[in-house]
Design an enzyme around this catalytic site. Sequence first.
Site, mmCIF file in Angstrom:
data_model
loop_
_atom_site.group_PDB
_atom_site.id
_atom_site.type_symbol
_atom_site.label_atom_id
_atom_site.label_comp_id
_atom_site.label_asym_id
_atom_site.label_seq_id
_atom_site.Cartn_x
_atom_site.Cartn_y
_atom_site.Cartn_z
ATOM 1 N N ASP A 128 0.788 -1.244 0.000
ATOM 2 C CA ASP A 128 0.000 0.000 0.000
ATOM 3 C C ASP A 128 0.817 1.291 0.000
ATOM 4 O O ASP A 128 0.304 2.342 -0.358
ATOM 5 C CB ASP A 128 -0.930 0.035 1.227
ATOM 6 C CG ASP A 128 -2.026 -1.019 1.144
ATOM 7 O OD1 ASP A 128 -2.182 -1.628 0.079
ATOM 8 O OD2 ASP A 128 -2.720 -1.220 2.159
ATOM 9 N N ASP A 130 1.589 3.131 2.439
ATOM 10 C CA ASP A 130 0.881 4.137 3.233
ATOM 11 C C ASP A 130 1.519 4.400 4.594
ATOM 12 O O ASP A 130 0.825 4.650 5.567
ATOM 13 C CB ASP A 130 -0.583 3.713 3.417
ATOM 14 C CG ASP A 130 -0.713 2.350 4.070
ATOM 15 O OD1 ASP A 130 0.308 1.637 4.181
ATOM 16 O OD2 ASP A 130 -1.824 1.979 4.463
ATOM 17 N N ARG A 172 -6.126 -0.152 0.821
ATOM 18 C CA ARG A 172 -7.267 -0.126 1.743
ATOM 19 C C ARG A 172 -7.720 1.296 2.060
ATOM 20 O O ARG A 172 -8.902 1.598 1.978
ATOM 21 C CB ARG A 172 -6.865 -0.841 3.030
ATOM 22 C CG ARG A 172 -8.036 -1.325 3.854
ATOM 23 C CD ARG A 172 -7.607 -1.605 5.266
ATOM 24 N NE ARG A 172 -6.333 -2.290 5.294
ATOM 25 C CZ ARG A 172 -6.181 -3.560 5.592
ATOM 26 N NH1 ARG A 172 -7.210 -4.304 5.868
ATOM 27 N NH2 ARG A 172 -4.972 -4.102 5.636
HETATM 28 O O1 F6P Z 1 -2.591 -3.950 3.160
HETATM 29 C C1 F6P Z 1 -2.414 -4.663 1.987
HETATM 30 C C2 F6P Z 1 -3.741 -5.046 1.374
HETATM 31 O O2 F6P Z 1 -3.494 -5.782 0.204
HETATM 32 C C3 F6P Z 1 -4.699 -3.879 1.096
HETATM 33 O O3 F6P Z 1 -4.383 -3.187 -0.098
HETATM 34 C C4 F6P Z 1 -6.013 -4.569 1.056
HETATM 35 O O4 F6P Z 1 -7.063 -3.696 1.364
HETATM 36 C C5 F6P Z 1 -5.861 -5.630 2.112
HETATM 37 O O5 F6P Z 1 -4.476 -5.869 2.268
HETATM 38 C C6 F6P Z 1 -6.557 -6.926 1.833
HETATM 39 O O6 F6P Z 1 -6.398 -7.752 2.935
HETATM 40 P P1 F6P Z 1 -6.694 -9.320 2.935
HETATM 41 O O7 F6P Z 1 -5.683 -9.980 2.055
HETATM 42 O O8 F6P Z 1 -6.555 -9.725 4.354
HETATM 43 O O9 F6P Z 1 -8.066 -9.484 2.369
#
Ligand code: F6P
Length: 323
Positions: A128, A130, A172
């Site tokens: 991300d 971020d 996210r």
């Molecule tokens: O933080 C990395 C990320 O890939 C975000 O971009 C995304 O919102 C989230 O993780 C998805 O999480 P998970 O793989 O737990 O669904």
Amino acid sequence: PSHIAVLTSGGDAPGMNAAIRAVVRSAVYYGKKITGIYNGYEGLINGNFQELNSRSVKYILNQGGTFLKSARSDRFRTPEGRKQAYDNLAKTGIDALIVIGGDGSFTGAKIFSEEYDFQVIGVPGTIDNDLYGTDFTIGYDTATNTAIECIDKIRDTASSHDRLFLVEVMGRDSGFIALRSAIAAGALDVIMPENDTTYDHLVETINRAGKNKKFSNIIVVAEGNKLGNIFEISNFLKGKFPHLDIKVTILGHLQRGGSPTVYDRVLASKLGVAAVEGLLIGRNKVMAGVMHQQIIYTPFEEAITRKAYINPELIRINKILTI
Ligand code: F6P
């Protein structure tokens, strides 16, 4: 410290393996014991530990994912979970911890480090980008390269059929992946949390594209945008532009995998070494990062809470180039 532990936590990111390798090899280089903890904070609580040596991390530099595996742990949010984690570390004689992960992981690291006066350093590993305190996080470059490879392919078919594609990328709460992918793929527009795109603006942009005889278009949509769900956006646009053939593609977890780029491998190598060297000079509760080519250590507090900066220059460039 005499015995360092390393874990990966939160969403995995390409380059995490390269970071683990750098941590392990530099710990060995400086004559320290090094232990890998499997499954992130869950493994810390369950005592899923494995002592590592320089050969344990051979041939992982180029591999996506994390061989130590990762998890999002609810138990580490509880005092009981963290107590168990501390007991396991103390029992094994581990006196410092390196956490490779994102903001959620550093929040846990900060609380744990304060609660038990335990030395912890973070390495930014998230697609991300971020986090405040580093220009790039490990995995961001690979993820955006994967995204544009996909968007380039979508553009081929969009162009053949004169279609408008809305492409959702990850992020996210942030538009870093979206903005960089949009510029690199030549997208018509980008909808992300930081630019407060309105429906009026979208309509205007699509009308302008039509006037400029752009018959096929890509709009990149950040998962965390504030305008709405990508299907809602698509339905709105279908209502406004019934003559347009509008499609939706969600790139999803494709963006999290794959062999890390050169940039991510080098960044992960730098930061893995910086984390170990930071521990050796007594740094604590900080994240190692690279800003303007320099290694810097930013307190967890700041890394998590200060807003990572989306370069306004990139937004300006994108506006000019999508005319
Ligand atoms: O933080 C990395 C990320 O890939 C975000 O971009 C995304 O919102 C989230 O993780 C998805 O999480 P998970 O793989 O737990 O669904």
